[in-house]
Design an enzyme around this catalytic site. Sequence first.
Site, short mmCIF file in Angstrom:
data_model
loop_
_atom_site.label_atom_id
_atom_site.label_comp_id
_atom_site.label_asym_id
_atom_site.label_seq_id
_atom_site.Cartn_x
_atom_site.Cartn_y
_atom_site.Cartn_z
N SER A 227 15.40 78.41 61.96
CA SER A 227 13.99 78.80 61.88
C SER A 227 13.73 80.14 62.54
O SER A 227 12.85 80.89 62.11
CB SER A 227 13.10 77.74 62.55
OG SER A 227 12.96 76.60 61.75
N ASP B 226 3.79 78.55 58.01
CA ASP B 226 4.31 77.71 59.09
C ASP B 226 3.21 76.81 59.65
O ASP B 226 2.20 76.55 58.99
CB ASP B 226 4.93 78.59 60.18
CG ASP B 226 6.15 77.95 60.82
OD1 ASP B 226 5.98 76.93 61.50
OD2 ASP B 226 7.27 78.48 60.64
N HIS C 241 5.86 76.02 66.75
CA HIS C 241 6.91 76.54 65.86
C HIS C 241 6.46 77.82 65.17
O HIS C 241 7.17 78.84 65.17
CB HIS C 241 7.28 75.47 64.82
CG HIS C 241 8.44 75.81 63.95
ND1 HIS C 241 8.32 76.55 62.79
CD2 HIS C 241 9.76 75.49 64.06
CE1 HIS C 241 9.51 76.66 62.22
NE2 HIS C 241 10.41 76.03 62.97
#
Length: 542
Positions: free
Chosen positions: A397, A195, A232
């Site tokens: 996600s 990520d 994220h």
Amino acid sequence: MKEYRKAVAFMLALAMCITAFPPTVFADGAAPVGAGDGISQQTAPPDSAGVGKSTNKRYLMDGVPVSDRQRGLFAGDFDAPHEGFIVRMKEQGGWAPMALRRLAPLGAGLEELADGAYKADSVEEAVKFADGANLDQIEFIQPNYSYHILDSGLAEINDPGYQEQWGFKPNPGANVEAALRKGFRGGGSRIAVLDTGIMLEHPDFAGADISAYSVFSDPTTADNNNGGSNGHGTMVSGVISAQAGNNIGIAGAADRASLIFVKIVSRGHCTTAEIIKGITRSIDEKADVISISLGITRSAVDNALKAAFDNAEGKGIISVSATGNYNVGYGDAGKKWICQPARYDSVIGVGGSTVVGGEAAVADFSQRTAVTAIAPGRNVYGISIGNDGYVKRDGTSFAAPIVAAMAGIAKSVSKSITRAGFEALLAATSNNFNTPGGFDSDIGYGLVDLDLFTEYLTTRYAITYVGDGPMPEPAYYYVTSGAVELAPSLERPGYIFLGWYDNPEGEGRPVSMIPSGAVLEKTFYAKWESTTTEPGIITEPG
């Protein structure tokens, strides 16, 4: 020296015969054969399975016939998960170790564990060794029990933000809470997250086993310099590794797993090459699971990336990917875009769920293709690099890491579980509220249920044999059993046994064993060829 030679000669002479004295009885006085001891009585031809020579009275031990005298050596719980057997010799004095080493080759495949203790991979090996070593020299034969990491269950999930984690609660959530309370927390497994970066200093990661790497020349793994994607990777990692029960923030779904974070995103995006580097690093770091929450929606297959994920599957890794979020501006057409890498057969694709009228539903943003299962993805409360450390966000996600945590929990129970085996467990335990018991493109097998999933991880599965003539007794195996050999060939007057098949039509190739990592109940069908009909005519399996 002469005395030593005499002692060895005496032991070798004993090894050539079987004593007529009865063996010692174990297992709390050797309760009568019956339910719960893993042994059943039957009449079998002499020397079936190649063990025992003096009686037709047989007992099935793990589906293998053993004699009454050999049965008396077995002790323990044979219904418990085990992988082969431990043969323990009696204490014989100072000369015993050398004599036992001379006797060990009589049991092919035995491994010496310690003085007087040997590991046998099967009942046949155990009794062959016992017979060759002289039954009076055997103290007992017991299952080689399967042990697991003992994660502590949570009596109380006291993380203050846990009340916001609706997706961890029972339906319409994913029922993570029940698994945490039972101690299924992923200990012993290694989950790689590919990520944007990770905020290692976040207080909810304190005490977590996290290692972080970067595929870029700049080794920093900080979760910034990613445009709108800042934070994220930190939030995805928190779904898995936020420490539960620490009275801080939120709970992670597999907080005892080791997290391998690989930064593959910079400048707000990444390339095929950078993802492949991340997969390679995951393999090098011995990952059991790869979790990736990014993708592209293009009709052409990224064959290089597909090959990298296929290679990871070949190494036993379970890869999990978000299926993607279509933007409202694209309308219904966006729902049908196919996201990579979720579309690959070697990857588990995860869509997002929400709650509508108190019931589970597919989230409006969740793409409707390449979906294996869904997990909570709307209003997910998680770790943030800003906003006082926590934030609510939407997206597949944040659904994918719940399923990646499940894969880590599965690997913590058995490293042998494959991607196909994991998918079979998802199929058996997910709640398909669109097509009960089935599969559809919108939600795959349905909303995952960690509590039911963990029950299936520890279930004893039956192996049933079907066909004409006398059939073997049902056998059993666990997820942890490793490869399990099927019953040996059968005898039936006027027929030749062609083998066991996994379908009643007897099509394909015969099956001789259940591979390591298998799950769920198994049924096998006997196939015969008549010796009284024209050559080549195959009888229908019974």
